[in-house]
Design an enzyme around this catalytic site. Structure first.
Site, PDB file in Angstrom:
ATOM      1  CG  ASP A 142      -7.515  -5.554   5.000  1.00 33.37           C
ATOM      2  OD1 ASP A 142      -7.026  -5.820   6.094  1.00 33.37           O
ATOM      3  OD2 ASP A 142      -7.527  -4.410   4.516  1.00 33.37           O
ATOM      4  CD  GLU A 183      -2.942  -1.266   2.227  1.00 28.63           C
ATOM      5  OE1 GLU A 183      -2.694  -0.721   3.316  1.00 28.63           O
ATOM      6  OE2 GLU A 183      -4.013  -1.871   1.993  1.00 28.63           O
ATOM      7  CD  GLU A 230      -9.908  -1.211   8.095  1.00 33.99           C
ATOM      8  OE1 GLU A 230      -8.973  -1.794   8.679  1.00 33.99           O
ATOM      9  OE2 GLU A 230      -9.792  -0.717   6.966  1.00 33.99           O
TER      10      GLU A 230
END
Ligand code: BDP
Length: 682
Positions: free
Chosen positions: A368, A289, A396
C-alpha cells in the site's frame, strides 16, 4: 505570489531574453467552432499575454504576418492544412499533435487530429515559451504514450478528503456538489496542461450520500462538473458503490448474476449517459476494506465487473475495477497469510474472463504505497486482461505534504522494472501502455494530492508531484530530472540558482525520507489510522496484515517460497530467484522478503543494525540540510512562498529527529547492539 497559478504562472519574459522573438506573433488564429479548441486559443492568449505583458488577440483571419495558428487537420484552418502533409497527419494519434514553423509567413502552426490534441499542442507551446526556448524552426511531433491518464479524487460529499493533506474538497461541500465551479475549472486547466485526460471525482470508498450521485437528485450537478472538464478534454468518471441496487434501487440483492440486478444497472447506465453523453465510466472498490462486492454472493470479481461492463458497453463506457483486495481482518498470529500475495492470488486465476471494457487498476506495489516496496507481480501477469497502474500522489505514507518527497523517481523505478512477463523487454511501462499484451485499454491512474488550500497541495513543492505525474503519464521516458527542471522553471521562473537548488532538493528528497523512516523495505512503522509519524509497533499486533516481526534476534518478513509465505514465487524469471535468495535480494528490499539477524551483512558491507543507525542519523542531517539549502534562496523567491516552504522544512527536520530517535532506540533496545560509531541512542 501564493502558488495558486502553480506551473501556469507565466513569469514575464524580460526584454533582451526571447522577448523580441516572441513579440513577432501578432495574433492567434483559430477558425473552428469547438469548445476545446476555443479553450486552447484562450489559453494561448492568456499565457502569451502574461509572458509578454501585453494582450494578444484571437482572430479568424489567416492571412497577414506571423501568427500562431491552431486547428485540426481538415478542420478549415488554411494555415494548418497547408503546413501539415499526409506524412505528418498519418503519425499523429488521436490525442497527439504537431507544431511546425511556417517559413513563408514566420508563423507557428499547431495541428492535430482531434480538438484535445490541439489543446495539448497549445500547452506544449506555452511550455516552450515559458521556459524561454527558441521557437523559430519548430518541428515537433508528440503523441501520448498512455491512453488513459487519469486522476482519482478521494473526495467525500461532506467536503472531507480521505488522505487529503491540502484542505477540503474543491468539489463538494456540506453534502452538496459545489455550485461555484471556478476552482474546479482552474483544476481542470492544471490537469490538462500536464497532459491528463480523465478524472473520477469521488472517493473509492463510496458511502450512503455519494451512492446517490447516480440518481436524479445529483446527476444534473454531476453533469455540470463533467461540462467543466469536457472543455479541457477531460472525461469524468464516478466511483460507484457495488451495493447500489440495494441502497438506492430498492432491490433485495446485488448479486451480479441476478437478472433484476443486471437490468437495474443497464437502466442506471442509460440514465447516466442521458445526463452526460461522454461519461467515462465507473471506478469500483469492491470486497476491500469493508466495502461490499460480489464475494457476498459467492461470485468472483469477473462476475462483478462484467455485469457493470455490460451495462456501460452500449455507451462506450468502461469499468475500472481495483485490485486492492485483501483480508483486512486477519489474525496477526498467523505467519502464513500474507497480504502481499492477495491481489495476485485473487485476480491472476481470472485472466481471460473479463469483458474488453473492464480495466483492472493495480497499485504499484503489493502492499500500500509505502516509501519502498517491490513492484506488484500482478502487473503484466494477466495476458488477456486490460490493466492500468495506480500510483499515489497524495503523500499518505510519504510525509503527508509536510515532508518533502518528490515521487517521480520512485515512479520511474517502477515503470522501468523488468517483469519478464514475456521474456526480456517486458517492463512495467510497456505493460501499462498496452503494447506488451496488445490491450484495448490501459494507462495510469493516481490519487490526487490537491485540496482547497490556496496553493492546491499544502506543501508548495508537492505541486511537482502532480505535474510530474501528468508528464510521466504522457511520456514515461522523460527523466525525473527533466520533469523537475521543467516544473521549477515554469513555477519559479528561470533563475539558475533556484533551478539548481530546488532541483537538488527534489532529487534527494525521496531517499532522505526513506533514510529516516522504516528501514530496508519493511514498511509501515507509522501511527495507526492517520499514518503520520513513527510508531514502530503501531501495526504489529493488528488485523491489517502489516508486520515487521522484529524480536531480539532479527527483523523482516520471510516471503520466500522455501520457508516463508511464498510471495516471492509470484515473480517471473530472474526476479523470483533474485528475491528468493537472501544473497541476491537487493538491500533496499531485504526486509520485505527476508527475516534476518541484526548482524546480517548487507551488500553495502554494513550490518543491518548499523545500517539502521547510520541511515537514521544521516537522514536527519540530510533533512536539516534541505532547510539550509532553501534558506539560501531567501530574496530569490517570493517572501510568502519562501516562508511557507521554510516552515514546512523546519517541521520536517524536527519530525525526522523524532523518527530517528524512536527507530534507533527501538532497535537498540531490541537487539542490545551498540552503535559502532558511539552516537547517542536514548
Ligand atoms: C489505503 C488508504 C485508505 C484507502 C485505501 C484504498 O489508507 O484510506 O481507502 O488505501 O486504496 O492506502 O482503497
Amino acid at each position: 505570489q501564493t502558488g495558486y497559478q502553480a506551473w501556469l504562472e507565466f513569469h514575464p519574459v524580460a526584454p533582451g531574453e526571447r522577448y523580441d522573438q516572441y513579440l513577432a506573433y501578432s495574433r492567434i488564429v483559430c477558425t473552428e467552432e469547438d469548445e476545446v479548441i476555443h479553450t486552447a486559443a484562450q489559453e494561448l492568449s492568456h499565457g502569451i499575454g502574461k509572458l509578454l505583458g501585453r494582450a494578444i488577440s484571437v482572430s479568424e483571419n489567416v492571412e497577414g504576418g506571423a501568427v500562431i495558428a491552431l486547428g485540426t487537420f481538415g478542420g478549415g484552418n488554411a494555415l494548418v492544412d497547408r503546413t501539415f502533409g499526409d506524412e505528418t497527419r498519418s503519425v499523429i494519434k488521436p490525442e497527439g499533435f504537431a507544431i511546425k514553423s511556417d517559413p513563408a509567413s514566420g508563423s507557428i502552426v499547431i495541428g492535430a487530429s482531434s480538438a484535445s490534441g490541439v489543446l495539448y499542442g497549445a500547452f506544449h507551446l506555452l511550455r516552450l515559451l515559458s521556459t524561454k526556448q527558441a521557437v523559430n524552426g519548430l518541428d515537433v511531433i508528440e503523441n501520448p504514450v498512455n491512453m488513459l491518464r487519469m486522476i482519482n479524487q478521494w473526495d467525500n460529499i461532506d467536503g472531507s478528503i480521505e488522505r487529503g493533506y491540502a484542505g477540503k474538497s474543491i468539489f463538494f461541500d456540506n453534502n452538496r456538489i459545489t455550485t461555484d465551479l471556478t476552482r474546479v475549472r482552474d483544476y481542470a486547466r492544471l490537469l490538462a496542461s500536464s497532459g491528463l485526460n480523465a478524472i473520477s471525482i469521488n472517493n473509492v470508498n463510496v458511502h450512503q450520500w455519494e451512492t446517490k450521485f447516480l440518481t436524479g437528485e445529483y446527476l444534473p450537478e454531476v453533469a455540470k462538473v463533467a461540462g467543466v472538464f469536457r472543455s479541457f478534454g477531460i472525461k469524468l468518471f464516478l466511483s460507484v458503490n457495488y451495493a447500489s441496487p440495494l441502497e438506492i434501487g430498492g432491490l433485495s440483492t446485488a448479486d451480479p448474476l441476478d437478472p433484476a440486478v443486471r437490468e437495474w444497472w443497464r437502466v442506471k447506465a442509460a440514465e447516466v449517459y442521458a445526463a452526460i453523453p461522454d461519461f467515462g465510466g465507473f471506478l469500483v472498490k469492491a470486497d476491500s476494506e469493508n466495502r461490499p462486492g460480489p464475494f457476498t454472493y459467492d461470485r468472483d470479481h469477473a462476475d462483478g465487473s462484467n455485469m457493470l461492463a455490460e451495462a456501460l458497453k452500449p455507451f462506450g463506457g468502461i469499468v475500472i475495477w481495483r485490485c486492492f483486495v485483501y483480508n483486512c481482518k486477519q489474525d496477526w498470529r498467523d505467519r502464513v497469510t500474507d497480504r502481499a500475495r492477495a491481489a495476485y492470488d485473487h485476480f491472476k486465476p481470472l485472466d481471460g474472463r473479463f469483458m474488453d471494457n473492464v480495466i483492472l487498476q493495480v497499485k504499484n506495489g503489493p502492499m500500500d504505497f509505502q516509501v519502498r516496496e517491490p513492484v506488484s507481480p500482478l502487473i503484466g501477469a494477466m495476458e488477456t486482461t486490460n490493466q492500468m497502474i495506480e500510483f499515489q500522489i497524495t503523500q499518505e505514507y510519504t510525509g503527508q505534504q509536510r515532508h518533502l518527497c518528490y515521487l517521480v523517481p520512485q515512479w520511474k523505478e517502477v515503470l522501468d522494472f523488468e517483469t519478464y512477463a514475456k521474456g526480456e523487454g517486458s517492463s512495467i511501462k510497456r505493460i501499462v501502455d498496452g503494447s506488451l499484451h496488445g490491450n484495448r485499454f490501459s494507462g495510469f491512474a493516481a490519487v490526487s494530492n490537491i485540496g482547497n488550500d490556496v496553493n492546491w497541495t499544502g506543501h508548495l513543492l508537492a505541486q511537482a508531484n502532480l505535474y510530474g505525474y501528468g508528464r510521466l503519464a504522457w511520456n514515461p521516458e522523460l527523466s525525473a530530472e527533466a520533469i523537475a527542471e521543467e516544473w521549477i522553471r515554469l513555477t519559479f521562473g528561470g533563475d539558475e540558482k533556484i533551478v539548481s537548488v530546488v532541483m537538488s532538493m527534489l532529487m534527494e528528497s525521496w531517499s532522505i525520507y526513506e533514510a529516516y523512516t522504516a528501514p530496508l523495505g519493511v514498511g509501515w512503522m507509522v501511527s495507526p489510522d492517520h499514518h503520520y509519524g513513527p510508531n514502530v509497533d503501531g501495526y504489529e499486533y493488528s488485523k491489517w496484515g502489516t508486520y515487521h516481526f522484529a524480536d531480539c534476534h532479527g527483523i523482516g518478513v520471510d516471503r520466500t517460497k522455501a520457508t516463508g509465505t511464498g510471495y516471492a514465487a509470484q515473480y517471473k524469471g530472474a526476479n523470483y530467484e533474485t528475491y528468493e535468495s537472501v544473497e541476491s535480494c537487493p538491500d533496499e528490499l531485504l526486509l520485505f522478503f527476508h527475516h534476518v539477524p541484526y548482524t546480517h551483512v548487507l551488500h553495502s558491507g554494513q550490518t543491518v543494525i548499523q545500517h539502521i543507525y547510520n541511515t537514521h542519523f544521516e537522514g536527519v542531517e540530510r533533512a536539516e540540510q534541505l532547510a539550509v539549502e532553501w534558506a539560501g534562496l531567501k530574496g530569490s523567491v517570493g517572501e510568502l512562498v519562501h516562508k511557507h516552504v521554510a516552515d514546512r522544512l523546519a517541521e520536517q527536520a524536527a519530525h525526522a529527529r523524532e523518527w530517528r530517535d524512536m527507530i534507533n532506540t527501538y532497535f537498540f533496545r531490541k537487539s542490545g547492539i551498540a552503535d559502532a560509531l558511539g552516537r547517542t541512542i536514548y
